[in-house]
Write a protein that holds these residues in place. Structure first.
Motif: not given
Length: 902
Positions: A292, A283-286, A276, A272-273, A289, A684
């Protein structure tokens, strides 16, 4: 069980009651027959017009049925010389009611279909008659087309590689004969078209499926897929490839037995790191999800490429490309590629050029295609064993239609041998005995290899025979037609859907055609008389020998296939017999309790070459087959549940496309989309009930530039007194509407409407294509959720719905962005484009420096190897234009939107 059989004797079976219920209708049709026999030929066509008008005026088809069937029976009698029996009318009535008519072989199913087809064609909506191969579609359309012609209806036939105009004309006919494959593919192709006039199929009103068990059950799981090259994703593969070497051993686990790799929790966090940092994961998505799914899939494939595939063992690199090695033979498999992005991951690992994947552009299963029809019906000789599946999936009832004459075939108990060798010796012995007494024999096998093995054994014994293979449908019909001659031996694999009866003594029409081919000068009438008298002699010999002997070399895992083979004998009340030869080494016997049987056979002290014959064996085998069928049904049911999720989404997307194509003006749709995008970006950047100092006005300014194509003083506007999110939204809507009105004025109303429509369709198609790929990836990994005590189907439904919602959001944003960026071409740009086109034409007209590869079938290439002169009307002279180049035909459109359209 006993109470049930007593009740059946008193009340009759449900099937008996259905048959009894239609008898009054048949009496009505028969009562009308003398009246219709008196009518002149033209009056039959006039009757069709009268019935069609009554149908249009609201009279139900059920009320019109007796007259329509009587008219059709008379037309068939005049056009083909065939008068339909009562049981054929009965089969037709059940088909009209939306059932499956189970009719034994030789009962004339091809003629039966004309009755409901004629009745339902009176609505003017078109009736589809579905066959299992192109030969039967052509043959039946030509043969039964005479009946429809006599009734004033048109008949069309749809086959592969048909020109578009011809195909569209065929679909406009009243009755259309086609194969299941072609119907499914045409449905998908239609939903990739950009104009209504290019679509071939009309509405899906009524279909009659011949060999319905073969199409709706045996092939039900087969998806029809139209694929094409995907967009270039080489950067994604390369970026992921740089991450894999950074992984440590604690980041993943390898299971070499199943050739699989999985990431550990530490590995997921590490990835993930890194993803990104590489901007592959927002950002904010794993990684957990739904959005992904595709990245996770490609990271998994990258890991497999590095850890499970070794250079010079699993593949070699040759001339800059990755060539797979066959693990069994050690040979190179040139041209073979791994699917799902795995080959591309290996290419990235080895630094080779990355070839694009093929992606699914559209797909549908037969189950879901045939459920589109308002009314569905089917015909086959064997459906009752699968009645539950037909009812639960398609809502089709199965009705057994009585035969015209009682069945006189003798079905012998199965003969079970201990070994396959003994079984084949027994088969050859039986064939020789029957052959020597002039009895024709049809030998059924379960595979082509076994057909060839048996053929070799018969050659060794000098027994003349024919082998039916699946390669030539026309020759196949001829071999089947000759299989009833005295002493004929025919070996066949899977006898379903042959469409030709085995007539005792041989087929007279086929013999006449062969004789006329051999001697075209001969008098056809005299020749027919001579052949008919010879045929009578042959038929008499076959009847004395006991009719057709069906000998099966194995039990199939489906009882239906066995019944189809058995049903080839004893047609129209002919005598015949059938027998199954089995061994304990057969697949079905080996899987289901052969050890117990082996002990029983040994304890009985059976000598070598002897067979056990007992009704109990039949019963236990039937139970084994029922178990296998039940398991296969469960698999199909589960697959259907997964496919239904995609099917619901497919219907929405295809429905939207159709609405867009039908609409003259889609500006309101694009306006609503634009307003929704404005609402989303304002929500937003300026969240409801938030303070002005928390607003991201710079971000909003960037969004307005990106999506709306507007340079507006957004920041200044936000600082004015009394401005809130509603005010900002209304102001942006007003400004964007004005901007688009000015753009429409500069393009011209008509051009702008066309542009909007094409951008909408192209964006929907691109988004749907990506969505299909994501769903495929999700489907391949969702099964693992079962390990976490979560139902994979529910997980799939939830995530597929979330993905579909995000598809619709991104669709709105992309359409709005594209429409804001288009502008009319300047004079300089138009001139530059024309110069490019002229330069391209000159280049094509220049002689080639080396021999040009000749496309298959191109006869007009110059003998010296030079390219033929460029001709804008002849695509063969255009060379290989790029997809984004102007089309060489001179239309001014890009090649991909003109002659290069997929």
């Amino acid at each position: 069980m006993m109470l049930g059989s007593i009740a059946k004797k008193v009340f009759g079976t449900p099937n008996d009651r259905k048959v009894k219920a239609v008898r009054p209708l048949i009496e009505k049709i028969n009562a009308l027959e003398p009246e219709f026999q008196k009518l002149p030929d033209q009056a039959l066509k006039d009757k069709t017009e009268e019935l069609a008008k009554r149908a249009r005026d609201g009279e139900s088809l059920d009320d019109l049925l007796p007259e329509a069937f009587a008219n059709c029976r008379e037309a068939a009698r005049r056009a083909l010389g065939l008068r339909a029996f009562d049981v054929q009318l009965m089969g037709g009535i059940f088909l009209h009611q939306g059932n499956i008519s189970e009719m034994k072989t030789g009962e004339g199913k091809t003629l039966v279909a004309t009755f409901p087809a004629y009745l339902n064609a009176l609505t003017g909506k078109g009736v589809h008659i579905v066959t299992v191969n192109d030969y039967l579609a052509r043959r039946d359309a030509e043969w039964m087309g005479k009946v429809y012609g006599a009734l004033g209806l048109t008949t069309g036939v749809v086959v592969p590689q048909q020109p578009d105009a011809e195909k569209r004309a065929a679909y406009q006919c009243d009755v259309i004969y086609a194969t299941n494959n072609e119907l499914g593919f045409d449905y998908l192709r239609d939903n990739m078209k950009s104009e209504l006039s290019q679509m071939a199929q009309r509405e899906h009103y009524y279909a009659i499926v011949d060999e319905v068990d073969s199409i709706l059950i045996d092939e039900a799981r087969t998806p029809l897929i139209i694929s094409g090259p995907s967009q270039d994703r080489s950067e994604l593969y390369k970026t992921i490839d740089t991450l894999i070497p950074e992984l440590k051993e604690e980041h993943y686990e390898i299971d070499e037995k199943s050739r699989n790799v999985t990431f550990t929790d530490e590995g997921n966090e590490f990835l993930e790191e890194k993803l990104r940092a590489a901007e592959l994961l927002p950002e904010g998505q794993t990684l957990y999800d739904p959005e992904s799914t595709t990245v996770v899939h490609h990271v998994n494939q990258g890991l497999r490429a590095h850890k499970l595939f070794n250079k010079d063992k699993d593949y070699i690199v040759r001339d800059g490309s990755v060539v797979l090695i066959d693990e069994f033979t050690g040979r190179m498999m040139t041209g073979r590629r791994l699917s799902d992005g795995l080959h591309q991951a290996i290419e990235a690992k080895e630094g080779c050029d990355i070839q694009p994947e093929n992606v699914t552009l559209a797909s549908v299963t037969f189950q879901n295609y045939f459920r589109l029809y308002d009314k569905l019906a089917g015909m086959t000789g064997t459906a009752s064993t699968e009645a539950e599946e037909f009812m639960s999936i398609y809502g089709l009832g199965v009705v057994e239609v009585p035969t015209n004459k009682p069945i006189a075939r003798q079905d012998e108990d199965d003969q079970v041998y201990r070994t396959a060798t003994e079984k084949y010796q027994g088969i050859v012995r039986s064939i020789r005995e029957a052959h020597e007494k002039d009895q024709p024999i049809l030998v059924g096998t379960t595979s082509i290899e076994k057909s060839e093995l048996l053929s070799q054994l018969l050659q060794q014994e000098n027994i003349p025979h024919n082998v039916l293979n699946a390669r030539q449908h026309e020759k196949e019909a001829q071999i089947v037609a000759e299989a009833g001659k005295p002493g004929a031996v025919t070996i066949a694999t899977n006898m379903a859907g042959r469409g030709t009866d085995i007539q005792l003594g041989g087929n007279v029409d086929m013999k006449v055609m062969e004789a006329l081919d051999a001697d075209p000068e001969a008098d056809p009438d005299a020749l027919r008389k001579k052949i008919e008298s010879e045929h009578e002699e042959d038929k008499k010999r076959v009847l004395e020998a006991g009719g057709l002997f069906v000998l099966a070399t194995e039990r199939h895992e489906s009882r239906r296939i066995d019944n189809q083979l058995r049903g080839r004998s004893g047609r129209q009340g002919d005598p015949g017999r059938s027998s199954f030869f089995l061994s304990l080494e057969d697949d079905l016997m080996r899987i289901f309790g052969s050890e117990r049987l082996d002990k029983v056979l040994s304890s009985l002290g059976m000598k070598e070459g002897e067979a056990i014959v007992h009704p109990w064996v039949n019963k236990s085998l039937e139970r084994a087959q029922a178990k296998v069928e039940g398991r296969n049904f469960d698999i199909r049911k589960q697959l259907l549940k997964f496919d239904d999720v995609m099917n619901d989404q497919r219907k929405v997307i295809f429905g939207q496309r159709r609405e867009i194509m039908e609409a003259q003006d889609v500006s309101e749709i694009t306006r609503d989309m634009r307003h929704q995008v404005i609402e989303d970006i304002v929500a937003e950047r300026m969240p409801e009930r938030s303070y002005a100092e928390d607003w991201d006005t710079e971000g909003l300014n960037d969004d307005v530039k990106k999506y709306l194509g507007l340079e507006l003083p957004v920041v200044a506007k936000a600082q004015e007194d009394g401005v809130d999110d509603d005010t900002m939204r209304e102001w942006l809507e007003e400004q964007s509407d004005k901007y688009m009105e000015d753009k429409t004025a500069s393009f011209g109303e008509e051009t702008m409407r066309n542009v909007e429509k094409q951008i909408l369709l192209q964006t929907i198609d691109a988004k749907w294509r990506d969505h299909l790929l994501t769903l495929e990836h999700l489907r391949s990994v969702v099964g693992f959720r079962g390990y976490a005590q979560r139902d994979p189907l529910n997980e799939y439904k939830t995530e597929a719905f979330q993905l579909f919602e995000s598809l619709l959001d991104s669709l709105r944003a992309e359409v709005t962005e594209k429409l804001s960026q288009i502008r009319p071409m300047t004079d300089e740009e138009q001139k530059a484009m024309m110069d490019r086109l002229m330069a391209q034409q000159k280049k094509m007209q220049a002689p080639a420096k080396q021999p040009t590869p000749v496309p298959a079938g191109a006869d007009d290439v110059a003998a010296d190897g030079a390219s033929p002169a460029f001709d804008e009307n002849d695509p063969a002279t255009w060379g290989n234009p790029g997809r984004n180049d102007p089309c060489p035909c001179g239309s001014g459109a890009k090649f991909k939107h003109c002659h290069g359209r997929l």
